[in-house]
Design an enzyme around this catalytic site. Structure first.
Site, short mmCIF file in Angstrom:
data_model
loop_
_atom_site.label_atom_id
_atom_site.label_comp_id
_atom_site.label_asym_id
_atom_site.label_seq_id
_atom_site.Cartn_x
_atom_site.Cartn_y
_atom_site.Cartn_z
N TYR A 187 -62.05 110.29 3.16
CA TYR A 187 -61.57 110.40 4.54
C TYR A 187 -60.16 111.01 4.57
O TYR A 187 -59.91 111.99 5.27
CB TYR A 187 -61.56 109.00 5.17
CG TYR A 187 -61.14 108.95 6.61
CD1 TYR A 187 -62.01 109.34 7.63
CD2 TYR A 187 -59.87 108.51 6.97
CE1 TYR A 187 -61.62 109.26 8.96
CE2 TYR A 187 -59.47 108.43 8.30
CZ TYR A 187 -60.36 108.81 9.29
OH TYR A 187 -59.97 108.74 10.61
N GLY A 214 -60.19 114.42 3.18
CA GLY A 214 -61.00 115.22 4.12
C GLY A 214 -60.15 115.67 5.30
O GLY A 214 -60.20 116.84 5.71
N VAL A 266 -59.50 95.28 14.77
CA VAL A 266 -59.43 94.71 16.13
C VAL A 266 -60.82 94.23 16.56
O VAL A 266 -60.98 93.10 17.03
CB VAL A 266 -58.85 95.73 17.13
CG1 VAL A 266 -58.90 95.17 18.55
CG2 VAL A 266 -57.42 96.10 16.77
N SER A 267 -61.83 95.09 16.35
CA SER A 267 -63.18 94.68 16.75
C SER A 267 -63.67 93.51 15.90
O SER A 267 -64.27 92.57 16.42
CB SER A 267 -64.14 95.87 16.69
OG SER A 267 -63.96 96.60 15.50
P1 NAD Z 1 -66.25 106.85 16.01
O1 NAD Z 1 -66.90 106.56 14.70
O2 NAD Z 1 -66.47 105.91 17.15
O3 NAD Z 1 -66.64 108.30 16.53
C1 NAD Z 1 -66.97 109.36 15.69
C2 NAD Z 1 -68.11 110.12 16.35
O4 NAD Z 1 -68.43 111.26 15.53
C3 NAD Z 1 -69.39 109.29 16.47
O5 NAD Z 1 -69.94 109.47 17.75
C4 NAD Z 1 -70.30 109.85 15.38
O6 NAD Z 1 -71.66 109.69 15.66
C5 NAD Z 1 -69.85 111.31 15.37
N1 NAD Z 1 -70.11 111.99 14.08
C6 NAD Z 1 -69.81 111.54 12.83
N2 NAD Z 1 -70.18 112.44 11.92
C7 NAD Z 1 -70.73 113.50 12.60
C8 NAD Z 1 -71.30 114.72 12.20
N3 NAD Z 1 -71.41 115.06 10.90
N4 NAD Z 1 -71.76 115.56 13.18
C9 NAD Z 1 -71.70 115.22 14.49
N5 NAD Z 1 -71.16 114.06 14.91
C10 NAD Z 1 -70.69 113.21 13.97
O7 NAD Z 1 -64.68 107.00 15.70
P2 NAD Z 1 -63.45 107.19 16.69
O8 NAD Z 1 -62.56 106.03 16.50
O9 NAD Z 1 -63.90 107.56 18.04
O10 NAD Z 1 -62.74 108.44 16.01
C11 NAD Z 1 -62.86 109.75 16.54
C12 NAD Z 1 -61.99 110.69 15.73
O11 NAD Z 1 -60.62 110.26 15.75
C13 NAD Z 1 -62.39 110.77 14.26
O12 NAD Z 1 -62.26 112.10 13.82
C14 NAD Z 1 -61.37 109.90 13.55
O13 NAD Z 1 -61.14 110.32 12.24
C15 NAD Z 1 -60.13 110.11 14.43
N6 NAD Z 1 -59.22 108.96 14.34
C16 NAD Z 1 -59.50 107.79 14.98
C17 NAD Z 1 -58.61 106.72 14.84
C18 NAD Z 1 -58.85 105.42 15.54
O14 NAD Z 1 -58.06 104.49 15.35
N7 NAD Z 1 -59.84 105.27 16.40
C19 NAD Z 1 -57.47 106.84 14.05
C20 NAD Z 1 -57.23 108.05 13.41
C21 NAD Z 1 -58.11 109.11 13.57
N1 UDP Z 2 -58.55 94.07 7.97
C1 UDP Z 2 -58.59 92.68 7.88
N2 UDP Z 2 -59.72 92.03 8.27
C2 UDP Z 2 -60.81 92.69 8.79
C3 UDP Z 2 -60.77 94.10 8.89
C4 UDP Z 2 -59.63 94.76 8.45
O1 UDP Z 2 -57.62 92.05 7.43
O2 UDP Z 2 -61.80 92.02 9.14
C5 UDP Z 2 -57.32 94.77 7.56
C6 UDP Z 2 -57.51 95.95 6.63
O3 UDP Z 2 -57.53 95.51 5.28
C7 UDP Z 2 -56.30 96.80 6.95
C8 UDP Z 2 -56.07 96.53 8.43
O4 UDP Z 2 -56.75 95.32 8.73
O5 UDP Z 2 -55.17 96.34 6.23
C9 UDP Z 2 -56.59 97.65 9.33
O6 UDP Z 2 -57.92 97.90 8.98
P1 UDP Z 2 -58.83 98.96 9.74
O7 UDP Z 2 -60.08 99.11 8.93
O8 UDP Z 2 -58.94 98.59 11.16
O9 UDP Z 2 -57.97 100.31 9.72
P2 UDP Z 2 -57.22 101.14 8.58
O10 UDP Z 2 -57.11 100.33 7.32
O11 UDP Z 2 -58.04 102.36 8.39
O12 UDP Z 2 -55.89 101.37 9.17
#
Ligand code: NAD
Ligand code: UDP
Length: 313
Positions: A145, A148, A188-189
């Site tokens: 990731y 990527g 969070v979820s």
């Molecule tokens: P999410 O997993 O809810 O949404 C990603 C969406 O992309 C999904 O609908 C999934 O089905 C679709 N998808 C995945 N692979 C695909 C593919 N190969 N072709 C077509 N569709 C594809 O995640 P999100 O939280 O909504 O994140 C959206 C974007 O924001 C992502 O690129 C993620 O890396 C970036 N981002 C999110 C966060 C965050 O905290 N939510 C933080 C940093 C970056």
């Molecule tokens: N985390 C946690 N309990 C959980 C899920 C995640 O303590 O049930 C921690 C995780 O190890 C990380 C932080 O919460 O340190 C944020 O995790 P998340 O996967 O939401 O995002 P990211 O690590 O990609 O920032």
């Protein structure tokens, strides 16, 4: 002229909120998704609207469309999902961004890349400004990731330099809100669903690692301002309010069921110890800053999950 928008990953958490904002603004939206982590329910309310189209497609394959703007969000964002098929994640980031940049170049569209704070890895500089180049393990379980997204950013800037493609690169910090998946695995979820089900909340490690949580509405506002503005980025968009994961667990628990236990599980490999955005650039260049505090944002998020848990979905 009405703008034609392509939103890749438009059925996901962030993408579907962006769909709502653009549709409400009277623009045309093509939502493209392979439904890996996206859900039709997130965009069901727009099906049948004359300005809305839904395409099931994988961004690792090229596609030809006529659009003005490409919001390239397609990529799983939760470690649980992006690590379940890491090679596919790397393909999605590289080939997906390559294909969307190819499309942008062909039709003269502007492309916004949803990049991430993960490009900073486990940062030695705190908080993180855009000028920090990061500390990413190239061979760990998060690399598919993190690397990527780093190569996706590189591709954007090479398309800009070689072909004059208009790009906007957004570094998104941890964002939360309604429409995250209950089994998404993000913190969070996880905590909200655990508390709603009366289970203990699972701290990975001792819970002293930090994150900075941005509410989805703030994030989408920042995304739209970046796309409409003049600056290619990269620009951090996130909420600088920094919390330990233990503090987050306590806040969530105390809002839902104060008696619940916090239990610990092993810290995953390469889990960043600290993360907080410097948002001076966003303030200066986009006039943007977050307006929703963690407590304010948790309320609608908990309400959303309460409904989902009650419905058993
Ligand atoms: P999410 O997993 O809810 O949404 C990603 C969406 O992309 C999904 O609908 C999934 O089905 C679709 N998808 C995945 N692979 C695909 C593919 N190969 N072709 C077509 N569709 C594809 O995640 P999100 O939280 O909504 O994140 C959206 C974007 O924001 C992502 O690129 C993620 O890396 C970036 N981002 C999110 C966060 C965050 O905290 N939510 C933080 C940093 C970056
Ligand atoms: N985390 C946690 N309990 C959980 C899920 C995640 O303590 O049930 C921690 C995780 O190890 C990380 C932080 O919460 O340190 C944020 O995790 P998340 O996967 O939401 O995002 P990211 O690590 O990609 O920032």
């Amino acid at each position: 002229m009405t703008l034609r928008n392509l939103i890749t990953g438009g059925a996901g958490f962030l993408g579907s909120h962006l769909v709502d904002r653009l549709m409400q603004a009277g623009e045309e939206v093509i939502c493209l998704d392979n439904f890996y982590t996206g859900r039709k329910d997130n965009i069901r309310h727009w099906l049948g609207h004359p300005d809305f189209e839904l395409i099931r497609h994988d961004v690792t394959e090229p596609i030809r469309l006529e659009v003005d703007r490409i919001w390239h969000l397609a990529c799983p964002a939760s470690p649980v999902h992006y690590q379940s098929n890491p090679i596919k994640t790397a393909k999605t980031s590289f080939l997906g961004t390559y294909n969307m940049l190819g499309l942008a170049r062909r039709v003269g569209a502007r492309l916004l890349l949803a990049s991430t704070s993960e490009v900073y890895g486990d940062p030695e500089v705190h908080p993180q400004p855009e000028s920090y180049r990061g500390c990413v393990n190239t061979i760990g379980i998060r690399s598919c990731y993190d690397e990527g997204k780093r190569i996706a950013e590189t591709l954007c800037f090479d398309y800009q330099r070689m072909h004059g493609t208009e790009i906007r690169v957004m570094r998104i910090f941890n964002t939360y809100g309604p429409r995250m998946l209950p089994d998404d695995g993000r913190v969070v979820s996880n905590f909200i669903v655990q508390a709603l089900q009366g289970q203990s909340l699972t701290l990975y490690g001792d819970g002293s690692q930090t994150r900075s949580f941005c509410y989805v509405d703030d994030l989408i506002e920042g995304m739209i301002r970046l796309m409409n503005g003049e600056h290619p980025g990269p620009i951090n968009i996130g909420n600088p309010g920094e919390f330990t994961i233990r503090q987050l667990a306590e806040r969530v628990r105390d809002r839902i069921q104060p008696g619940l236990e916090l239990t610990t599980q092993p810290l995953p490999q390469d889990d960043p110890l600290q993360r907080q955005p410097v948002i001076d650039l966003a303030r200066e260049l986009l006039g943007w800053e977050p307006t929703v505090s963690l407590d304010e944002g948790l309320e609608p998020t908990i309400a959303y999950f309460r409904e989902r848990v009650r419905e058993g979905r």
